[in-house]
Write a protein that holds these residues in place. Sequence first.
Motif, PDB file in Angstrom:
ATOM      1  N   TYR A 145       0.853  -1.187   0.000  1.00 59.30           N
ATOM      2  CA  TYR A 145       0.000   0.000   0.000  1.00 59.30           C
ATOM      3  C   TYR A 145       0.888   1.236   0.000  1.00 59.30           C
ATOM      4  N   LYS A 146       0.539   2.212  -0.865  1.00 63.34           N
ATOM      5  CA  LYS A 146       1.304   3.443  -1.003  1.00 63.34           C
ATOM      6  C   LYS A 146       0.467   4.622  -0.522  1.00 63.34           C
ATOM      7  N   ASN A 147       1.138   5.528   0.185  1.00 63.17           N
ATOM      8  CA  ASN A 147       0.479   6.737   0.661  1.00 63.17           C
ATOM      9  C   ASN A 147       1.532   7.816   0.850  1.00 63.17           C
ATOM     10  N   ARG A 148       1.111   9.059   0.712  1.00 63.67           N
ATOM     11  CA  ARG A 148       2.061  10.161   0.877  1.00 63.67           C
ATOM     12  C   ARG A 148       2.479  10.342   2.331  1.00 63.67           C
ATOM     13  N   ASN A 149       1.648   9.882   3.243  1.00 67.73           N
ATOM     14  CA  ASN A 149       1.955   9.990   4.667  1.00 67.73           C
ATOM     15  C   ASN A 149       2.629   8.700   5.119  1.00 67.73           C
ATOM     16  N   PRO A 150       3.868   8.759   5.599  1.00 77.65           N
ATOM     17  CA  PRO A 150       4.552   7.520   6.000  1.00 77.65           C
ATOM     18  C   PRO A 150       3.901   6.832   7.189  1.00 77.65           C
ATOM     19  N   GLU A 151       3.108   7.550   7.990  1.00 74.54           N
ATOM     20  CA  GLU A 151       2.455   6.929   9.142  1.00 74.54           C
ATOM     21  C   GLU A 151       1.180   6.194   8.737  1.00 74.54           C
ATOM     22  N   ILE A 152       0.550   6.642   7.671  1.00 74.58           N
ATOM     23  CA  ILE A 152      -0.721   6.051   7.257  1.00 74.58           C
ATOM     24  C   ILE A 152      -0.512   4.725   6.539  1.00 74.58           C
ATOM     25  N   ALA A 153       0.571   4.593   5.770  1.00 74.30           N
ATOM     26  CA  ALA A 153       0.768   3.401   4.938  1.00 74.30           C
ATOM     27  C   ALA A 153       0.732   2.106   5.750  1.00 74.30           C
ATOM     28  N   PRO A 154       1.559   1.924   6.813  1.00 79.89           N
ATOM     29  CA  PRO A 154       1.476   0.662   7.571  1.00 79.89           C
ATOM     30  C   PRO A 154       0.186   0.531   8.364  1.00 79.89           C
ATOM     31  N   LEU A 155      -0.390   1.673   8.775  1.00 80.91           N
ATOM     32  CA  LEU A 155      -1.631   1.623   9.545  1.00 80.91           C
ATOM     33  C   LEU A 155      -2.779   1.074   8.701  1.00 80.91           C
ATOM     34  N   VAL A 156      -2.886   1.555   7.464  1.00 81.82           N
ATOM     35  CA  VAL A 156      -3.936   1.066   6.563  1.00 81.82           C
ATOM     36  C   VAL A 156      -3.736  -0.413   6.261  1.00 81.82           C
ATOM     37  N   LEU A 157      -2.503  -0.820   6.048  1.00 82.71           N
ATOM     38  CA  LEU A 157      -2.232  -2.214   5.718  1.00 82.71           C
ATOM     39  C   LEU A 157      -2.544  -3.134   6.897  1.00 82.71           C
ATOM     40  N   GLN A 158      -2.239  -2.688   8.114  1.00 83.34           N
ATOM     41  CA  GLN A 158      -2.542  -3.491   9.292  1.00 83.34           C
ATOM     42  C   GLN A 158      -4.050  -3.650   9.466  1.00 83.34           C
TER      43      GLN A 158
END
Length: 671
Positions: A172-185
Amino acid sequence: MAEIRRETQHPSGMKLGDILFALFKRKRTIIVCAVVGIIAAAAVYFLFPPSYESQAKLLVRYVLERSGVDPAEAAGAAAQSGNQAQADRVIGAETEILTSWDLAIQVAEALGPQRLLPPPQDLFSHVVQAVGLKRLLPSSGPSATVAEAAGSIASGLKVVSDKGSNIILISYKNRNPEIAPLVLQELLSRYFVKHLEVHRSAGAFDFVAQQTDQVRARLNQAEDALKSLREKTGIASLKEGSAAITTEAAKAQEQLNAAEADLAEQQALVRQKTDSGSKTWRKKPTDEKANKAKVAGTQAKIETLKARLSDIQRRTKQLSELAPQIEDLERKKEMDEANYKYFAASLEKARIDEALDPTKMPNISAVQRPSPPGLETKKRDKLSLALVGGGVAFGIVLALLRGLVLNQTVGRPLQLETQLHIPLMLSIPYRNGHFGLLRNGSPANPGALTTGRRRAKLAPWDADHFIRPYCDAIRDRLGLYFELNHLTHKPKLVGVTSVSEEGGTSTLAAGLAASLSETNDGKVLLVDVNLGPEEVHPFFKGKPAYPLNKALKPSDSIASAADNLYLATVGSPSTGGPAQLGLKKFFDMMPNMKASDFDYIIFDMPPLDQTSPTWGMAAFMDKLLLVVEAEKNNREGIKRSYGKLIAERNNVAVLVNKSRSYVPKWLDSES
């Protein structure tokens, strides 16, 4: 005599040289497009917002398809997953679940639209807002909706799996580095629940329990009805009862037949004894009574057997009438018993699935949890390279389109032979920024021959003039042509014309006349058909140009412009203005031309337009030189003009003026 031609046949169609010529001629266009592409690529490279990517991996061993009504043997699906086609279908199904819109909506609702779509802070977004194109940016902040947040999740999510592998890679790609792993989890957590919803029904226990009760009730009803019919017919089993009744009926019939036979025998014996006793001896009363009693007993036995057989037949008829109902009830009972066993086993599985923890499924496990976000530059780099390559490709396509499709002029001398099938005599290059041959006319005197950009003091017969080598070559080829065709008469008429204005005929005619005059074979007369009687040819530095009729009179003495070179015009002093030389007037001058003492008469003729006198004069020429201006004259116009000229007389030779070679010499194999 017809002209002897030795032409080299060139194949028609587009050649590599044409493509290279079009590309190198418009190399500036290609360079400009490439520079624009590079600038756009640089803008994207530096202004494109950075993207961060997080990755996770799932191991799918097998999938148990349990909808709550599967047979107990469904547990064997794990063994079937070893089949490659089955494994690919399983992986494909799990991929569709991971990328489903429902799952994206659940993740968006769990994390919140404002968190997933915060107001943009990158340089690219600020530039877009600054230029007033904010509406082009997606919704963000308080105005973001769940659907838009789910769309951003779906656009940034990528699920892939190699063929033959049971590992699923999720990124998953996102401009916010904090959102990317959170969305994937959150996506993985919701996926396990969604997996059970798809493959194992959440309401399986209630559904199976209800179905089990219904099947049990139907089974009891079938058993009660079957019991009632069995009591009515007096049999426990239809098959066994039918066989027993059939056996009993056969046995009763056999006994009845035997009893009837015994009765007949006994009655016959009694009659015989009665008849014989009356004649020979008198029978004892006791014996007679015994025989009658025996006959009566046999008759009673027969009546009993008949009654029994009648009862058996009644029971057989009753059984035959009730047999279909009994068979139907027995089949229904068997089906209900099978269904009851089926739902009983499914009820046990549903009870297990009801209590199963989604995070502890034995068939699917997380090989890699969401990784820390990493900077992803592939998309930016690909877009930048695409812009650079697109700019170069667009420039090349534009150059080829303009050079090969839209441009219908003759750019290369070889095109005359390859595309128009016109033999080429000579090509004169465009040299040192000057035109190969000088143009007709000037702002001060449009009708006069001018030197254009070249120095006025340098005349065509000057040894340093670049046209002299080409004029000498034309002179030699004309001499060979006259020899091969046995043209020994004097004077020899040579015309020089062009397809369009400013073709360079004046320079060529003057240079050719000067070259012929230097052979010491006789005098040469240069006739300018374009000028009026009072106009001066600038090549001869103010020396007079005599009218043609005066120059042709042997008794008149005219001054030469150079050694053996004389200048004349077609007008007369009384008319003034541009010359008007019609076909009849030119024909009337032919005797004077033949009687003159000139060896060559060179005609500088007007270009070939619809009203040009050149069309009529061309047939009287011993040789006509047709000048084609490269990159200016249309191919169809050249073809029509050449065809019309050779239709009158096949004495035309074509020269290409101002030809340029844009292709480097080491690359141009046809130069």
